[in-house]
Structures are given as C-alpha cells and as structure tokens.
Design an enzyme around this catalytic site. Structure first.
Site, PDB file in Angstrom:
ATOM      1  N   GLU A   1       8.894  -2.582  12.582  1.00  0.00           N
ATOM      2  CA  GLU A   1       7.454  -3.012  13.019  1.00  0.00           C
ATOM      3  C   GLU A   1       7.454  -3.406  14.184  1.00  0.00           C
ATOM      4  OE1 GLU A   1       5.341  -4.228   9.524  1.00  0.00           O
ATOM      5  OE2 GLU A   1       5.199  -2.120   8.812  1.00  0.00           O
TER       6      GLU A   1
ATOM      7  N   GLU B   1       7.536   3.308   4.490  1.00  0.00           N
ATOM      8  CA  GLU B   1       7.130   2.139   3.437  1.00  0.00           C
ATOM      9  C   GLU B   1       5.850   2.550   2.949  1.00  0.00           C
ATOM     10  OE1 GLU B   1       6.973  -1.632   4.834  1.00  0.00           O
ATOM     11  OE2 GLU B   1       8.796  -1.600   6.146  1.00  0.00           O
TER      12      GLU B   1
HETATM   13  C1  GLA Z   1       5.660  -4.338   6.421  1.00  0.00           C
HETATM   14  C2  GLA Z   1       7.182  -4.723   6.619  1.00  0.00           C
HETATM   15  C3  GLA Z   1       8.025  -4.887   5.395  1.00  0.00           C
HETATM   16  C4  GLA Z   1       7.074  -5.865   4.237  1.00  0.00           C
HETATM   17  C5  GLA Z   1       5.743  -5.081   3.996  1.00  0.00           C
HETATM   18  C6  GLA Z   1       5.007  -5.530   2.829  1.00  0.00           C
HETATM   19  O1  GLA Z   1       5.494  -3.238   6.363  1.00  0.00           O
HETATM   20  O2  GLA Z   1       7.670  -3.921   7.575  1.00  0.00           O
HETATM   21  O3  GLA Z   1       9.061  -5.795   5.584  1.00  0.00           O
HETATM   22  O4  GLA Z   1       6.899  -6.855   4.987  1.00  0.00           O
HETATM   23  O5  GLA Z   1       5.017  -4.873   5.402  1.00  0.00           O
HETATM   24  O6  GLA Z   1       3.847  -4.943   2.940  1.00  0.00           O
END
Ligand code: GLA
Ligand code: ZN
Length: 687
Positions: free
Chosen positions: A157, A316
């Site tokens: 991210e 995710e």
């Molecule tokens: C983001 C991060 C993860 C985690 C999630 C929690 O997407 O990439 O590492 O912290 O949030 O929702």
C-alpha cells in the site's frame, strides 16, 4: 475463446489465501505446523509471505536470516500450495533509521519523523532505494526459481509524501523537466502574477506547506503529480532486480481503491496484474448494504479497467471484521461468501485476506483473521472461509474471463486533484467520487456492466461515455469526445465540467470550454445552494420516454442552449424555466448536459431511458429487485452470471432461459429464490 491467461501459468485456479506472517511465531513451531493443517481445511491454496519481514530477514545490517523463510516456502510447496512473496520495503528496520536518518520522512510542516509505524520512508532517498534494491535482489536470487513462487507483491500500500531536502531537489528537477528549464513557463502555468508569487529562480520553489505556500493551485497540482511520479519511480527501482533475475515472475503492488495520492492508472502500467485491498463498511445504520455494495462494485470495476479488462486480484479483505473502522461490525451470515464472490463477479481471480492468523500482540491483534486466538478450526469465521474456498474450487473455468462493457464512466485522478482544491462552490459538497458512484449505481441496479476509465483513454469501444464533473480537460480530450460523438457515440456530462485546462488555468471564452461545441451549450454561471435549499428539474419533453419533476440540490448551472435542444427546465428561483437538461445532436451521436445536481431518482430514470434507447446489454433480461444486481464475465462461449442479493431479506427473480448453477451443479430456470445475502453463479452457453 476470449480469455486472459491465469495470473501465473503455474496456477490456473482462483487464488484463495491471505497474508501470512509466520515470523511472528518462530518461537512456537507447533503453531506454524498447525497453520499448515488449517490451511488445507480452509481450502486455501496461496499464502502471501514476507510483507513487513525486513527485520526477520536482515536483523543487523548485512547479516541475513533466510532460514525461516526457506522453511515456509518449502512447506508451502510440499503442501501443494503457492506463495506470493512480498518485498519488505513497507516497514524499515529500526537499525536502518538510526544509522541512516535520511530514509525517514519529513512532513509538510518540515519536521522530520521519528522511527515508528510503517509506510513512512522517503521515496527519494538514494540510501533507502539502494537498501531496497539489495534485499529485493537477494530475495529474487534465493526464491526466484522456487516451485512455490507465483508472484511478487511489491511493498505494501504505497502512500504518503516526504518534504525532505532530497525530495525538494527532486521536485525542482521534475518541474525543470516539465517546463523545459524555463521558469517563465512555470510562472505562466501557475499564474504567479497573482499575489506577487512570481519566481525568479528554481531554488525559490518549495513543496506546499501549511507553514508556507499552500494556495497556488498550479503548485499543488504539480506537487501531487510529483508525489505520484516519485512513488512510481520508487516502485520501478524496487522491481529492477526482480525483472532482471526473475523476468518470468509477474509483479503487483496492492492498491487502495480510489486512494487519491497516486495516479493508479500510471502505476498500473508498470504492473503485470492489478491488485487491491477491499474493506467495505458493511452493515452500517447510515446506508443500506446495497449502496455499499454498489460503491464496492465501482471500485472492482475500476481495478478491472486499470488494465483494460484484465482480471485483477482482491489482495486483501477481511473474513469477519477490521479493527480500524468507526464501528467494527461482524459480517452477517452469508456476507462473507457474497462479498468474496462479488469481487470475482467483477473480474477478480482471487479472494485473499488480511490476515491468515491473528497476531498475539500489537496494533492488529483484534483485526479479523481466518484463524483466531483460540487457534482451531471450530469457529464461525473459519467455516465461512472454508465454504468460500470450496465454492472457489468450483469456479476454475471462470479464471481469465472478462467483460467488455458498452458503458464507461470517466473517473479521473488529475481531475479529482484539481476539483478538490478549487476554491469555489461549497468545498465540502464537491463530492466528485460520490457523484461518479451515483451515476454508476444507476447501471449497477439494472445489471448493466460498466468500465471506469480515465479521461485520456480510448472511447471508441463504448456506446455511452459518461463524464460527471469533468472539471479539468486535458489537451485533446474535447476533440476526442467530439470524434466519439460524431461517430455515433452518446456522451453525458454535467455541471462543473470543462472549467480548467491540465494546469488548472480556466478556459477562456465560455464554459464548458472544449466541451462547448459537442454539448451545444454555454454555461454562464453556477449557483450553490445551501444544504437545506433545493430547486426542481421539470421534465416535460417526452423524447426520452419519461417525464416528471425531480428535486435538485447543491449546484445549479445557468446555461444557454446554443445548438442543443432543451429537455428539462428549472422549476424555481430567478432562473425558473431556464434549461437544466439538454441534448445536442452532433454528427451521428448525441451529447447530454445535466446542468444541476439531482438525486438518485432522476439519475435512475435518465439512465434507464438511455439504456433502453441505446439497447445496452443487461446481464439478465429479468427485472432485478432493489438491492439485487447481476454481473457477468464471459469467454465468448459461456457467460458466468453472478446474481447477488445485498438485502437482509429474501428476494426472487424470474429467469428467462435455462442455466447451470456452478455452486450446486443444479439446473436453474423459472423463479430463482435468493436468501438474505445470497449469491448464485449461473453458467449460460452463448455461442
Ligand atoms: C491494510 C494493510 C494490511 C492491514 C490491513 C488492515 O490493507 O495492507 O497490512 O493493515 O490494512 O485492514
Ligand atoms: Zn524525502
């Protein structure tokens, strides 16, 4: 056959898995052994490892410890599973920040960060870039040929900005290049004659700061461009050793939906496959779930459109709840399956989670995971995940399929940067993204697929292109829209379009600037209403086969129909009777102009009418109840239709035709019952 290759040729299935951080459990090998037992039970097939593992891999500068990762990679392979391997740059080790403080970020107020958290390095620092290069090279050498490896997950991210000395210098070089070393060009484009802001030397230019310059729109816009450019440049540096050593292994980085900080369309060009992290706020009391679903679908479609229809990854999602929303609500029964297959419906070839196992301590210990602190498989969430895994195993034939929508909505990053900075209207109600989603939702409700594209993309493959609030028009956009309409396309745009050029300078000679000819209108003024005020749109002309009175809120443009025909007029105020909806015949096509912000009722009726007029393809030719949508993917021979009920109540639809239910292997025809939060995947032969 019209199909993309699977993400990895090694793995022609839908990927089901999650972020796995065994480095947190090295002292309890029995837990790691248990993980591998549980992964099978959960029907998981791919784990993402190595995100944030830098300290575990390089505990001291130049001293490496790959043993634990060797072990995990080997065990994945032995268990018939695959690995997505991350580069660790998302969180730097404390020793590195201590020894090389230049890698720490400087904030806009010019204070340097202390070490801590994650996602907080300078994107320019040559030292950090070198360190990242080294560790990535070592990972590529060591695991590039590993049988489990299918994909590189670059960092995590990417986000944020740095205002350090190195970044200031890089910003100035970026500007020098853009303005061909001519500071007067910059002065003109930034309109620095205003407030005595003219620069006479590049060294006078500083990034925007709350303690300094933060009102020169040209500067702000170019800074946003620079931050995006520099992040992408950092990414390119990250993947250099991977491309050299493992050219056959694809790369991705996980995006964050409509995150404004990076021009994702530019970043996507550097990726082999797009991936994104999806955390909708299901089950709020503020909005019905179907609205959240439509918004989520918009972002899925955006991700599919980033690579012109190529299937993407939902890298995710949570199997239950997150820990960072205002209210961390559990997914209601059925929602995990529904929201997982929703991603697949829009083109994801994966369903992945953050996270496999809940950590024992620190910030995310209460974030949802497949395996909870209790440590076994007898939980509701685990069963939900296993069920999704079993369902995905029945969808191999969906892998690589896509959709070619006839409708595109323009959602443009640079336009957004400019429109959100503009000091005008009511700044807290500009709502560019929400407006794009509102237009999108009218198609979602009808089950008509949509692409979400940038203003600089090719329009020729679409029948209908919609540009809500296209405030900024890049050079050539007006001409390309004219060509599109001239050739028979239908174009829709709204108030607050065609206002500025690519450097945020107003178009002179009448708005909507380059869209004036094609829309056939001149917009003379724009009125901003107070939140409790409204006007009305009176549609008396039946040429679109609907009439009615609709409420207007927020913004009303006072337009003149030049060559356009008036379809609706204002009902109130001193501009009562003046045009609010027009259509301009231009060549073989039509351009509509919606001069005011309406509610969803008008948007729904308007786009239903256009859908009928243009005979756009619906996923199903059945009427869809409120909160139910149908989306499809196809390969030229089969259509895979996902029917999704985002209501907590039962619904039904009547099917025309005979379908095979891929999840139950039953034949479906006639009335199809949908339980609360139900999803069905129906296969239809179309050759
Ligand atoms: C983001 C991060 C993860 C985690 C999630 C929690 O997407 O990439 O590492 O912290 O949030 O929702
Ligand atoms: Zn910096």
């Amino acid at each position: 056959m019209d199909r993309y290759m699977p993400i990895s040729s090694k793995f022609p299935h839908i990927i089901h898995g999650g972020d796995y951080n065994p480095e947190q459990w090295l002292e309890t090998p029995e837990i790691i052994a248990e993980d591998f037992r549980l992964m099978k039970l959960a029907h998981c097939n791919v784990m993402t490892v190595g995100i944030f593992s830098w300290m575990a891999l390089e505990p001291e500068e130049g001293k490496y410890n790959f043993g634990w990762l060797d072990n995990i990679m080997d065990r994945l392979a032995q268990n018939g599973m695959m690995a997505i391997l991350a580069t660790p740059s998302g969180a730097k080790p404390p020793w590195m920040s201590q020894k090389y403080p230049e890698i720490l970020r400087t904030q806009a107020d010019r204070f340097k960060d202390l070490h801590g958290g994650r996602h907080n390095h300078c994107f320019t620092s040559p030292i950090y870039r070198k360190k990242v290069n080294q560790i990535n090279g070592m990972l590529a050498e060591r695991y590039g040929k590993h049988p489990a490896l299918i994909l590189w997950h670059i960092s995590n991210e990417y986000s944020g900005e740095c205002h350090c000395r190195l970044c200031q210098e890089a910003f100035r070089n970026f500007l020098r290049k853009k303005y061909e070393n001519d500071i007067e060009k910059l002065n003109h484009e930034w309109w620095t004659g205003f407030w005595s802001h003219r620069y006479t030397d590049w060294s006078q230019i500083e990034s925007p700061s709350p303690r300094g310059e933060h009102e020169t729109h040209g500067l702000i816009l170019d800074w946003k461009r620079f931050v995006s450019h520099q992040t992408i440049d950092f990414f390119k540096n990250e993947i250099k050793p991977l491309r050299e050593l493992t050219p056959e292994v694809p790369v991705t980085t996980n995006l964050m939906g409509t995150f404004p900080g990076i021009e994702y369309r530019e970043l996507a060009k550097e990726l082999d496959v797009v991936s994104w992290d999806n955390y909708p706020t299901w089950h709020t009391t503020e909005q019905p779930d179907w609205k959240i679903a439509a918004r989520t679908s918009f972002i899925h479609d955006l991700n599919r459109s980033l690579k012109q229809g190529k299937p993407f990854m939902m890298m995710e999602s949570t199997p239950s709840t997150v820990n960072w929303q205002k209210v961390n609500k559990l997914k209601r029964p059925g929602m995990h399956m529904l929201s997982s297959l929703q991603a697949v419906a829009h083109g994801s070839d994966t369903v992945q989670y953050f996270q496999w196992r809940k950590s024992r301590g620190s910030f995310e210990k209460f974030h949802g995971a497949v395996v909870d602190h209790v440590g076994h498989e007898n939980t509701r969430v685990f069963r939900d995940v296993a069920q999704v895994g079993q369902a995905l195993e029945k969808l191999d034939e969906v892998v690589g399929t896509t959709v070619h929508p006839q409708v595109a909505i323009i959602f443009d990053w640079e336009n957004r940067w400019a429109i959100e900075e503009a000091q005008a209207l009511a700044r807290d109600r500009v709502q560019y993204e929400e407006t794009c989603i509102a237009h999108y939702t009218a198609f979602w409700k009808q089950g008509v697929p949509v692409d979400i594209i940038g203003a600089r993309e090719d329009f020729s493959q679409y029948k209908l292109v919609i540009a809500p609030m296209l405030y900024m028009t890049h050079p050539g956009v007006g001409e390309r829209i004219e060509a599109f309409v001239n050739e028979g396309g239908t174009f829709v745009t709204t108030y607050w379009s065609g206002i500025v050029n690519e450097n945020d300078l107003c178009h002179l000679g009448g708005f909507p600037g380059p869209l004036r000819t094609v829309t056939g209108i001149w917009s003379e003024e724009i009125d901003t209403l107070h939140p409790d005020e409204s006007n009305s749109l009176i549609m008396n002309d039946n040429s679109l086969e609907f009439i009615g009175n609709y409420r207007i809120k927020d913004f009303c443009e006072l337009i003149h129909a030049e060559s356009a025909k008036v379809l609706a007029v204002y009902g109130d105020d001193f501009y009562k009777g003046r045009p609010v909806l027009t259509v301009n015949c231009f060549g073989k096509g039509n351009a509509y102009y919606i001069a005011a912000r309406t509610g969803d009722d008008f948007i729904d009726d308007f786009y239903t009418a256009l859908t009928n007029k243009l005979s756009l393809t619906h996923t199903l030719d059945s009427k869809l109840p409120n909160g139910v949508t149908a989306q499809y993917r196809a390969d030229g021979q089969n259509r895979y239709i996902f029917i999704m009920n985002f209501n907590a109540e039962k619904k039904e639809i009547s099917l025309n035709g005979i379908y095979t239910d891929l999840l139950t292997e039953e034949e479906r025809q006639g009335v199809l019952e949908l339980t609360p939060f139900d999803v069905k995947v129906l296969k239809q032969k179309v050759f």
